[in-house]
Design a protein around this motif. Sequence first.
Motif, short mmCIF file in Angstrom:
data_model
loop_
_atom_site.label_atom_id
_atom_site.label_comp_id
_atom_site.label_asym_id
_atom_site.label_seq_id
_atom_site.Cartn_x
_atom_site.Cartn_y
_atom_site.Cartn_z
N ILE A 110 0.83 -1.15 -0.05
CA ILE A 110 -0.04 -0.02 -0.15
C ILE A 110 1.05 1.27 0.08
N GLY A 111 2.18 1.12 0.01
CA GLY A 111 2.99 2.28 -0.07
C GLY A 111 3.45 2.65 1.24
N VAL A 112 3.65 1.93 2.17
CA VAL A 112 4.12 2.33 3.58
C VAL A 112 5.57 1.38 3.71
N SER A 113 6.27 1.11 2.51
CA SER A 113 7.53 0.49 2.71
C SER A 113 7.70 -0.61 3.54
N SER A 114 6.69 -1.52 3.39
CA SER A 114 6.98 -2.85 4.15
C SER A 114 8.07 -3.43 3.77
N SER A 115 8.90 -3.46 2.61
CA SER A 115 9.98 -3.70 2.13
C SER A 115 11.30 -3.17 3.18
N ALA A 116 11.30 -1.98 3.20
CA ALA A 116 12.33 -1.23 3.86
C ALA A 116 12.13 -1.68 5.28
N ALA A 117 11.04 -1.75 5.85
CA ALA A 117 11.08 -2.14 7.11
C ALA A 117 11.66 -3.35 7.34
N LEU A 118 11.32 -4.42 6.53
CA LEU A 118 11.92 -5.73 6.52
C LEU A 118 13.32 -5.78 6.55
N GLU A 119 13.71 -4.83 5.22
CA GLU A 119 15.36 -5.04 5.14
C GLU A 119 16.03 -4.33 6.36
N MET A 120 15.44 -3.19 6.85
CA MET A 120 16.09 -2.52 8.22
C MET A 120 16.05 -3.36 9.40
N ALA A 121 15.17 -4.16 9.46
CA ALA A 121 15.13 -5.16 10.76
C ALA A 121 16.02 -6.27 10.49
N VAL A 122 16.03 -6.71 9.39
CA VAL A 122 16.95 -7.69 9.09
C VAL A 122 18.54 -7.17 9.22
N GLY A 123 18.80 -5.98 8.77
CA GLY A 123 20.03 -5.50 8.66
C GLY A 123 20.61 -5.06 10.21
N THR A 124 19.70 -4.54 10.99
CA THR A 124 19.97 -4.27 12.32
C THR A 124 20.15 -5.44 13.00
N ALA A 125 19.50 -6.32 12.81
CA ALA A 125 19.46 -7.67 13.57
C ALA A 125 21.10 -8.31 13.36
N LEU A 126 21.10 -8.33 11.89
CA LEU A 126 22.34 -9.02 11.47
C LEU A 126 23.61 -8.34 12.07
N ALA A 127 23.38 -7.05 11.90
CA ALA A 127 24.72 -6.14 12.49
C ALA A 127 25.11 -6.58 13.81
N GLU A 128 23.98 -6.64 14.67
CA GLU A 128 24.43 -7.02 16.13
C GLU A 128 24.85 -8.32 16.20
N LEU A 129 24.13 -9.43 15.64
CA LEU A 129 24.44 -10.88 15.74
C LEU A 129 25.92 -11.24 15.26
N PHE A 130 26.48 -10.36 14.08
CA PHE A 130 27.70 -10.82 13.58
C PHE A 130 28.66 -9.40 13.96
N GLY A 131 28.34 -8.34 14.65
CA GLY A 131 29.36 -7.43 15.16
C GLY A 131 29.61 -6.71 14.06
N LEU A 132 28.81 -6.17 13.25
CA LEU A 132 29.15 -5.32 11.96
C LEU A 132 29.35 -4.04 12.53
N ASP A 133 30.36 -3.35 11.83
CA ASP A 133 30.65 -1.87 12.37
C ASP A 133 30.04 -1.02 11.22
N LEU A 134 28.47 -0.89 11.00
CA LEU A 134 27.93 -0.19 9.76
C LEU A 134 27.06 0.66 10.80
N GLY A 135 27.11 2.09 10.27
CA GLY A 135 26.02 2.76 10.89
C GLY A 135 24.67 3.10 10.09
N PRO A 136 23.87 3.90 10.55
CA PRO A 136 22.48 3.78 10.06
C PRO A 136 22.57 4.04 8.47
N ALA A 137 23.44 5.13 8.22
CA ALA A 137 23.61 5.31 6.71
C ALA A 137 24.01 3.98 5.91
N GLU A 138 24.95 3.42 6.47
CA GLU A 138 25.46 2.43 5.62
C GLU A 138 24.54 1.09 5.61
N LEU A 139 23.92 1.20 6.51
CA LEU A 139 22.68 0.13 6.59
C LEU A 139 21.67 0.37 5.61
#
Length: 372
Positions: A110-139
């Motif tokens: 419907i245009g509320v960016s469900s895809s980006a919500a999924l990508e950023m939830a995955v990205g932040t979770a994997l960043a913590e799990l694997f200790g990635l040194d990536l900031g918000p802009a890089e994610l």
Amino acid sequence: MSTTWSAPGRVTLIGDHTDYNAGLSLPFGLDRRTSVTVRRADEPILRVRSDSPGAGPVSVPARVLELPEPPAVDGWAAYPIGMAWALAQAVPGAIGPFEATVTSDVPVGIGVSSSAALEMAVGTALAELFGLDLGPAELAAAGQRAENVAVGAPTGILDQTAVMFARRDHGVLIDFADLARRAVPLGLAAAGLGVLIIDSGTRHEHGTGGYGQRRAECAEATSVLGLTSLRELGVDDLDRVRPRLAPNVFRRVRHVVTENARTARVTELLDAGRAAEIGDLLTASHASMRDDFENSVPAIDAAVAAAVDAGALGARLFGGGFGGACLALVPTDRAEQLAAAITAGVVAGGHPDPVIRLAAAADGPRREPDPG
């Protein structure tokens, strides 16, 4: 161990189809979220599962993370697996096998960016799990790469940036000329106002159809005019460039240029605590997308007209368009009455009942308590 992160959907208050034209946009985080729980896998696979109907578990070999091209994955799983691949490209060798479980109440299509919500939830979770040194802009950049390359949707970086930098009760002004951004106080509650999200029931897909065509038309205009981006044009330049462009291409340009001006003015009014004065600019934005960008649909036009006729301060299509949802700025003490009037107007026009809810501006990604 496992870790759970969530990220919000996104609503564009104003400023659509400006992102890939180096323009201005003012989105906010939607108070609906996607949560992802990840843990290291005991075997060399990436396995993702979702609680959405029909979204069964999907597994691919972990070695796909080392490939220069993303794995061919169909459907919803292309987003989380594509995000993992994009992160592995950004930090080679850092991500190992994992399992991810997704839950979400962000509406899809419907245009509320469900895809980006999924990508950023995955990205932040994997960043913590694997200790990635990536900031918000890089994610956010990794999320855009996942969507463009792994999913094949030619989107800009508006959605991912909006999600990553969302802040409660604020919008995020993004200048796509240099990706500068800042929080803008919305001040809606203080003004007795709220935002109704009106789901038309018409679904859209960014990977196909008109979205890509509109991007191509904007790129054509940039090339013909010898510009780096359409951001170089102001409203006063429109009459000058019109003879050099095909009529449909000129209309696309006019939307982008005038939308930048409207977004700047809405931001000025919000900064000044004058939220009640932005309504006409929202409605003008819708007329521009309907007539110049031609990315609206009859059900949404009917909802916008019904909202304004019923007393909304302003209303507009938001997101990529070609279906999806619109928003209406309304007095909160009349929200229920206006929602009923909008439904009646839409149905009277021969369209399905819309789904309407009051939305609030929410925070960006956050770590959630571990399940169980």
